[in-house]
Design a protein around this motif. Structure first.
Motif, PDB file in Angstrom:
ATOM      1  N   GLY A 262       0.778  -1.228   0.000  1.00 31.03           N
ATOM      2  CA  GLY A 262       0.000   0.000   0.000  1.00 31.03           C
ATOM      3  C   GLY A 262       0.812   1.281   0.000  1.00 31.03           C
ATOM      4  O   GLY A 262       0.246   2.366   0.161  1.00 31.03           O
ATOM      5  N   LYS A 263       2.128   1.203  -0.210  1.00 30.86           N
ATOM      6  CA  LYS A 263       2.947   2.407  -0.182  1.00 30.86           C
ATOM      7  C   LYS A 263       2.983   3.130  -1.528  1.00 30.86           C
ATOM      8  O   LYS A 263       3.102   4.349  -1.567  1.00 30.86           O
ATOM      9  CB  LYS A 263       4.379   2.049   0.245  1.00 30.86           C
ATOM     10  N   SER A 264       2.920   2.383  -2.612  1.00 32.07           N
ATOM     11  CA  SER A 264       2.976   2.990  -3.940  1.00 32.07           C
ATOM     12  C   SER A 264       1.595   3.469  -4.368  1.00 32.07           C
ATOM     13  O   SER A 264       0.568   2.914  -3.948  1.00 32.07           O
ATOM     14  CB  SER A 264       3.519   1.984  -4.957  1.00 32.07           C
ATOM     15  N   PRO A 265       1.535   4.492  -5.208  1.00 30.00           N
ATOM     16  CA  PRO A 265       0.230   4.984  -5.691  1.00 30.00           C
ATOM     17  C   PRO A 265      -0.426   3.964  -6.606  1.00 30.00           C
ATOM     18  O   PRO A 265       0.253   3.114  -7.200  1.00 30.00           O
ATOM     19  CB  PRO A 265       0.608   6.258  -6.451  1.00 30.00           C
ATOM     20  N   PRO A 266      -1.750   3.981  -6.735  1.00 25.93           N
ATOM     21  CA  PRO A 266      -2.450   3.020  -7.598  1.00 25.93           C
ATOM     22  C   PRO A 266      -2.023   3.141  -9.050  1.00 25.93           C
ATOM     23  O   PRO A 266      -1.737   4.235  -9.554  1.00 25.93           O
ATOM     24  CB  PRO A 266      -3.930   3.380  -7.406  1.00 25.93           C
ATOM     25  N   VAL A 267      -1.976   2.012  -9.722  1.00 32.16           N
ATOM     26  CA  VAL A 267      -1.649   1.958 -11.143  1.00 32.16           C
ATOM     27  C   VAL A 267      -2.736   1.170 -11.862  1.00 32.16           C
ATOM     28  O   VAL A 267      -3.507   0.435 -11.246  1.00 32.16           O
ATOM     29  CB  VAL A 267      -0.265   1.303 -11.382  1.00 32.16           C
ATOM     30  N   SER A 268      -2.789   1.330 -13.166  1.00 31.07           N
ATOM     31  CA  SER A 268      -3.788   0.638 -13.982  1.00 31.07           C
ATOM     32  C   SER A 268      -3.265  -0.750 -14.328  1.00 31.07           C
ATOM     33  O   SER A 268      -2.200  -0.893 -14.932  1.00 31.07           O
ATOM     34  CB  SER A 268      -4.067   1.442 -15.255  1.00 31.07           C
ATOM     35  N   TRP A 276       0.443  -6.811  -7.357  1.00 33.39           N
ATOM     36  CA  TRP A 276       1.806  -6.497  -7.785  1.00 33.39           C
ATOM     37  C   TRP A 276       2.604  -5.983  -6.596  1.00 33.39           C
ATOM     38  O   TRP A 276       2.052  -5.499  -5.614  1.00 33.39           O
ATOM     39  CB  TRP A 276       1.806  -5.470  -8.914  1.00 33.39           C
ATOM     40  N   ALA A 277       3.921  -6.137  -6.661  1.00 32.59           N
ATOM     41  CA  ALA A 277       4.828  -5.744  -5.584  1.00 32.59           C
ATOM     42  C   ALA A 277       5.681  -4.565  -6.035  1.00 32.59           C
ATOM     43  O   ALA A 277       6.122  -4.510  -7.185  1.00 32.59           O
ATOM     44  CB  ALA A 277       5.708  -6.917  -5.166  1.00 32.59           C
ATOM     45  N   CYS A 278       5.919  -3.658  -5.119  1.00 31.21           N
ATOM     46  CA  CYS A 278       6.690  -2.454  -5.432  1.00 31.21           C
ATOM     47  C   CYS A 278       8.168  -2.606  -5.090  1.00 31.21           C
ATOM     48  O   CYS A 278       8.944  -1.661  -5.284  1.00 31.21           O
ATOM     49  CB  CYS A 278       6.118  -1.254  -4.685  1.00 31.21           C
ATOM     50  N   GLN A 279       8.581  -3.752  -4.550  1.00 32.89           N
ATOM     51  CA  GLN A 279       9.967  -4.053  -4.193  1.00 32.89           C
ATOM     52  C   GLN A 279      10.493  -3.201  -3.046  1.00 32.89           C
ATOM     53  O   GLN A 279      11.694  -3.135  -2.819  1.00 32.89           O
ATOM     54  CB  GLN A 279      10.890  -3.888  -5.425  1.00 32.89           C
ATOM     55  N   ARG A 280       9.622  -2.544  -2.303  1.00 32.33           N
ATOM     56  CA  ARG A 280      10.035  -1.814  -1.113  1.00 32.33           C
ATOM     57  C   ARG A 280       9.839  -2.703   0.124  1.00 32.33           C
ATOM     58  O   ARG A 280       9.155  -3.713   0.069  1.00 32.33           O
ATOM     59  CB  ARG A 280       9.216  -0.535  -0.948  1.00 32.33           C
ATOM     60  N   VAL A 281      10.447  -2.280   1.240  1.00 32.21           N
ATOM     61  CA  VAL A 281      10.278  -3.005   2.485  1.00 32.21           C
ATOM     62  C   VAL A 281       8.861  -2.784   2.998  1.00 32.21           C
ATOM     63  O   VAL A 281       8.340  -1.661   2.983  1.00 32.21           O
ATOM     64  CB  VAL A 281      11.312  -2.560   3.531  1.00 32.21           C
ATOM     65  N   CYS A 282       8.229  -3.847   3.448  1.00 31.95           N
ATOM     66  CA  CYS A 282       6.813  -3.789   3.837  1.00 31.95           C
ATOM     67  C   CYS A 282       6.564  -2.801   4.975  1.00 31.95           C
ATOM     68  O   CYS A 282       5.750  -1.899   4.851  1.00 31.95           O
ATOM     69  CB  CYS A 282       6.360  -5.196   4.234  1.00 31.95           C
ATOM     70  N   ARG A 283       7.240  -2.981   6.101  1.00 32.42           N
ATOM     71  CA  ARG A 283       7.146  -2.084   7.260  1.00 32.42           C
ATOM     72  C   ARG A 283       5.775  -2.077   7.930  1.00 32.42           C
ATOM     73  O   ARG A 283       5.473  -1.160   8.692  1.00 32.42           O
ATOM     74  CB  ARG A 283       7.513  -0.643   6.874  1.00 32.42           C
ATOM     75  N   LYS A 284       4.952  -3.095   7.692  1.00 29.12           N
ATOM     76  CA  LYS A 284       3.674  -3.164   8.404  1.00 29.12           C
ATOM     77  C   LYS A 284       3.921  -3.650   9.831  1.00 29.12           C
ATOM     78  O   LYS A 284       4.838  -4.421  10.095  1.00 29.12           O
ATOM     79  CB  LYS A 284       2.698  -4.107   7.697  1.00 29.12           C
TER      80      LYS A 284
END
Length: 421
Positions: A262-268, A276-284
């Motif tokens: 949920g860190k990256s903005p929505p994409v089409s 899809w994964a943004c390859q960032r650290v989850c941090r939840k």
């Protein structure tokens, strides 16, 4: 009479020569039956739900008419390479019509798999009933499994289900299992079906039409309408392909979705591949409430915390390094915490929560339980002087002593007469 369907008596394979006469005589004049069949097929009009006419379709009309003339040659083994090319061209038109809603949709792999399934359905020689090992023709009634989507002759699967149920009934007692509904299974994937689910009618692939009409402009055993089945996994959309065999392809609808963390903005993205994964650290925040997830953006729930920290037992007397995800543990020792009365300590084993009030507080009874007293917790309850009357260990006699503290004794002193065996 034999129960075998009529099509089981046909020869197997394609390209075999035919010994049938190709003409007949009327008044001494020999007429070519094959030429008449070609002429009739050339004048055949497509169904109402066929491919809509366009400029490109009008240009290809001549080639399609030649295809119908080549069909008789192919079935009798006299096909030329040009005739085969015409048949392939017609099949490509049908495939294009079925999959036109997915031209800009899913991945190439998914579409290639679906196109291969449709091509096998168009090639009559590639469809074989694994029960009777005979070819499945265009006019033959069929049934397909809901899990593996394997296609069988309708009469073959009916005989298979009836034989499977009969064999199970022979093993079960009809008196004990009178109301038991026996299942039958798919010959290929072994999926179980209820006896009431035994196919009785010939449906198209999407189950909308009974006894679909044989139409050269649509897939065999298809009604030609939009499939409309619910897509899996459930996303709320329906299949856009025309009535087709096999599983429905992934959903092609475009939606706006964010990544797993949920860190990256929505994409089409396509609904069928929305994750899809943004390859960032989850941090939840993990379930422990103290640490965060250190994995890269991932699907599903975060794992349990794997860090080890010093954790106290429930009573707080001992501590030891334990996993952060399992902080609760007991040392199995007497609690020993001071009770609210201030005169006694807790006698329970290591526990969580409050120790409670002093058990000697409030209403208490004498040792034999016949007299009640309300005394401070520091005073002992006196004896009442009455007979104890508690049941002894023999289970027959009662204690004859006066009210007393402690046990009544382990051995019954009463004398009884016992008979030898």
């Amino acid at each position: 009479m034999s129960n075998r369907p009529p099509y089981l008596y046909r020869g197997r394979g394609r390209g075999q020569s035919s010994s049938k006469k190709t003409g007949y005589s009327v008044g001494g004049l020999v007429i070519d039956r094959k030429a008449e069949n070609q002429k009739a097929t050339l004048n055949k009009k497509p169904a109402a739900h066929a491919v809509p006419k366009s400029k490109e379709m009008n240009k290809q009309q001549a080639q399609l008419e030649a295809h119908w003339a080549a069909c008789d040659d192919v079935t009798e083994g006299d096909a030329s390479p040009d005739d085969c090319d015409q048949l392939n061209f017609h099949d490509e038109l049908i495939l294009e019509n079925v999959m036109k809603s997915y031209k800009e949709g899913n991945s190439i792999v998914d579409l290639a798999q679906m196109q291969e399934t449709l091509s096998e359905c168009l090639q009559m020689s590639s469809l074989t009933c694994i029960i009777c090992l005979e070819m499945i023709g265009r006019p033959d009634p069929i049934w397909s499994c809901d899990r593996c989507y394997c296609i069988f002759h309708l009469q073959c699967i009916q005989l298979w289900a009836r034989d499977g149920i009969a064999q199970q009934q022979l093993k079960l007692s009809p008196e004990l299992f009178r109301d038991l509904e026996i299942n039958w299974c798919c010959p290929k994937c072994r999926k179980e079906y209820l006896k009431s689910a035994t196919p009785q009618k010939y449906y198209c692939f999407c189950k909308k039409q009974i006894d679909p009409v044989v139409d050269s402009w649509v897939l065999p055993h298809s009604c030609g309408d939009v499939c409309g089945r619910r897509l899996l996994p459930e996303c709320g959309h329906e299949c856009l392909l025309l009535c087709h065999p096999g599983a429905c392809p992934p959903c092609p609808v475009t939606v706006m979705v964010t990544c797993f963390c949920g860190k990256s903005p929505p994409v089409s993205r396509r609904c069928g591949s929305r994750g899809w994964a943004c390859q960032r650290v989850c941090r939840k925040l993990l379930a422990c409430g103290d640490h965060t997830c250190e994995l890269t953006c991932h699907a599903g729930k975060c794992p349990t915390c794997s860090l080890e920290v010093e954790q106290d037992c429930l009573c707080g007397k001992q501590s030891q390094p334990r996993s952060c995800s399992d902080p609760t543990w007991s040392c199995d020792q007497v609690c020993g915490k001071a009770l609210p009365c201030g005169n006694h300590t807790c006698c329970q084993l290591c526990h969580i929560g409050s120790c409670g009030d002093c058990p000697r507080k409030g209403l208490r009874h004498c040792p034999c339980g016949k007299t009640e007293h309300v005394l401070p917790c520091t005073e002992e309850v006196p004896v009442c002087g009455d007979t104890c009357s508690k049941m002894l260990t023999c289970g027959v006699h009662q204690c004859s002593r006066s009210c007393h503290h402690g046990d009544c004794g382990q051995v019954c002193r009463s004398v009884g007469i016992q008979k030898h065996r």
